[in-house]
Design a protein around this motif. Structure first.
Motif, PDB file in Angstrom:
ATOM      1  N   THR A  58      45.982  16.167  23.303  1.00 46.29           N
ATOM      2  CA  THR A  58      44.890  15.922  22.357  1.00 46.29           C
ATOM      3  C   THR A  58      44.945  16.865  21.156  1.00 46.29           C
ATOM      4  O   THR A  58      44.417  16.528  20.100  1.00 46.29           O
ATOM      5  N   ASN A  59      45.588  18.014  21.316  1.00 56.26           N
ATOM      6  CA  ASN A  59      45.820  18.869  20.148  1.00 56.26           C
ATOM      7  C   ASN A  59      46.828  18.224  19.203  1.00 56.26           C
ATOM      8  O   ASN A  59      46.699  18.330  17.985  1.00 56.26           O
ATOM      9  N   LYS A  60      47.811  17.559  19.778  1.00 52.57           N
ATOM     10  CA  LYS A  60      48.834  16.876  18.975  1.00 52.57           C
ATOM     11  C   LYS A  60      48.280  15.596  18.347  1.00 52.57           C
ATOM     12  O   LYS A  60      48.556  15.296  17.183  1.00 52.57           O
ATOM     13  N   TYR A  61      47.514  14.854  19.135  1.00 49.07           N
ATOM     14  CA  TYR A  61      46.940  13.581  18.686  1.00 49.07           C
ATOM     15  C   TYR A  61      45.418  13.700  18.760  1.00 49.07           C
ATOM     16  O   TYR A  61      44.793  13.331  19.758  1.00 49.07           O
ATOM     17  N   THR A  62      44.825  14.186  17.691  1.00 47.63           N
ATOM     18  CA  THR A  62      43.393  14.525  17.711  1.00 47.63           C
ATOM     19  C   THR A  62      42.478  13.319  17.914  1.00 47.63           C
ATOM     20  O   THR A  62      41.346  13.489  18.352  1.00 47.63           O
ATOM     21  N   MET A  63      42.955  12.132  17.629  1.00 44.19           N
ATOM     22  CA  MET A  63      42.107  10.947  17.839  1.00 44.19           C
ATOM     23  C   MET A  63      41.788  10.737  19.316  1.00 44.19           C
ATOM     24  O   MET A  63      40.891   9.982  19.652  1.00 44.19           O
ATOM     25  N   PHE A  64      42.506  11.438  20.188  1.00 43.23           N
ATOM     26  CA  PHE A  64      42.283  11.337  21.628  1.00 43.23           C
ATOM     27  C   PHE A  64      41.509  12.534  22.176  1.00 43.23           C
ATOM     28  O   PHE A  64      41.450  12.731  23.385  1.00 43.23           O
ATOM     29  N   SER A  65      40.898  13.320  21.302  1.00 37.51           N
ATOM     30  CA  SER A  65      40.208  14.541  21.743  1.00 37.51           C
ATOM     31  C   SER A  65      39.107  14.259  22.765  1.00 37.51           C
ATOM     32  O   SER A  65      38.800  15.110  23.611  1.00 37.51           O
ATOM     33  N   SER A  66      38.528  13.072  22.729  1.00 40.98           N
ATOM     34  CA  SER A  66      37.474  12.740  23.693  1.00 40.98           C
ATOM     35  C   SER A  66      38.003  12.757  25.130  1.00 40.98           C
ATOM     36  O   SER A  66      37.225  12.966  26.068  1.00 40.98           O
ATOM     37  N   LEU A  67      39.300  12.566  25.319  1.00 38.98           N
ATOM     38  CA  LEU A  67      39.868  12.604  26.670  1.00 38.98           C
ATOM     39  C   LEU A  67      39.709  13.997  27.276  1.00 38.98           C
ATOM     40  O   LEU A  67      39.293  14.144  28.425  1.00 38.98           O
ATOM     41  N   TYR A  68      40.040  15.015  26.491  1.00 39.92           N
ATOM     42  CA  TYR A  68      39.922  16.386  26.985  1.00 39.92           C
ATOM     43  C   TYR A  68      38.454  16.775  27.163  1.00 39.92           C
ATOM     44  O   TYR A  68      38.097  17.418  28.147  1.00 39.92           O
ATOM     45  N   ILE A  69      37.632  16.354  26.242  1.00 42.97           N
ATOM     46  CA  ILE A  69      36.195  16.645  26.342  1.00 42.97           C
ATOM     47  C   ILE A  69      35.627  16.038  27.624  1.00 42.97           C
ATOM     48  O   ILE A  69      34.825  16.670  28.325  1.00 42.97           O
ATOM     49  N   THR A  70      36.062  14.837  27.973  1.00 44.68           N
ATOM     50  CA  THR A  70      35.609  14.193  29.205  1.00 44.68           C
ATOM     51  C   THR A  70      36.029  15.002  30.426  1.00 44.68           C
ATOM     52  O   THR A  70      35.239  15.166  31.366  1.00 44.68           O
ATOM     53  N   ILE A  71      37.242  15.523  30.415  1.00 43.84           N
ATOM     54  CA  ILE A  71      37.707  16.354  31.534  1.00 43.84           C
ATOM     55  C   ILE A  71      36.815  17.578  31.677  1.00 43.84           C
ATOM     56  O   ILE A  71      36.398  17.929  32.785  1.00 43.84           O
ATOM     57  N   LEU A  72      36.510  18.225  30.559  1.00 43.84           N
ATOM     58  CA  LEU A  72      35.653  19.415  30.600  1.00 43.84           C
ATOM     59  C   LEU A  72      34.256  19.078  31.110  1.00 43.84           C
ATOM     60  O   LEU A  72      33.678  19.824  31.912  1.00 43.84           O
TER      61      LEU A  72
END
Length: 105
Positions: A58-72
Motif C-alpha cells: 500500500t505504500n507502493k500503490y497508495t490507492m490500496f491504502s484502505s487495505l492496510y487500514i482495515t488490517i489495523l
C-alpha cells in the motif's frame, strides 16, 4: 490472520481495481501489474508477515491504502475484544477492581 481475513482482503483489493478501472483512474495494464504484485505477496507466513507485506504494497500503490487500514482496525478490534472478555470474567465475579486493571495491561 486467518483465511477469512485474507479472503476479505482479496475481495477489497478487487473492488478497488474494479472501481478504478470503471472510473478510468487505472488502465488494464496497470491493473494487471498491480494484481501480479499483489499475488506475489502470497502466501503469508504469519500475522507480522501479512501486515508487513500489505503495508509495503500500500505504500507502493497508495490507492490500496484502505487495505492496510482495515488490517489495523481488525487488529485493534481483536485487542479490544480480548480486553472486554477478560473484564467480563472479573465482572461476573463482582471483582470490579480486577476488571478495571485489565484495561491497563
Amino acid at each position: 490472520m486467518d483465511q477469512a481475513e485474507i479472503n476479505d482482503l482479496e475481495r477489497n483489493f478487487l473492488k478497488i481495481i474494479i472501481e478504478n478501472i470503471k472510473s478510468k483512474k487505472m488502465t488494464l495494464d496497470d491493473a494487471r501489474k498491480m494484481a501480479k504484485d499483489f499475488m506475489n505477496l502470497l502466501p503469508f507466513k504469519d500475522q507480522n508477515d501479512f501486515k508487513f507485506k500489505i503495508k509495503n504494497f500500500t505504500n507502493k500503490y497508495t490507492m490500496f491504502s484502505s487495505l492496510y487500514i482495515t488490517i489495523l482496525k481488525n487488529e485493534e478490534s481483536l485487542k479490544m475484544n480480548t480486553v472486554i472478555n477478560k473484564m467480563r470474567v472479573y465482572m461476573k465475579e463482582k471483582n470490579i477492581d480486577e476488571a478495571l486493571k485489565v484495561v491497563n495491561q
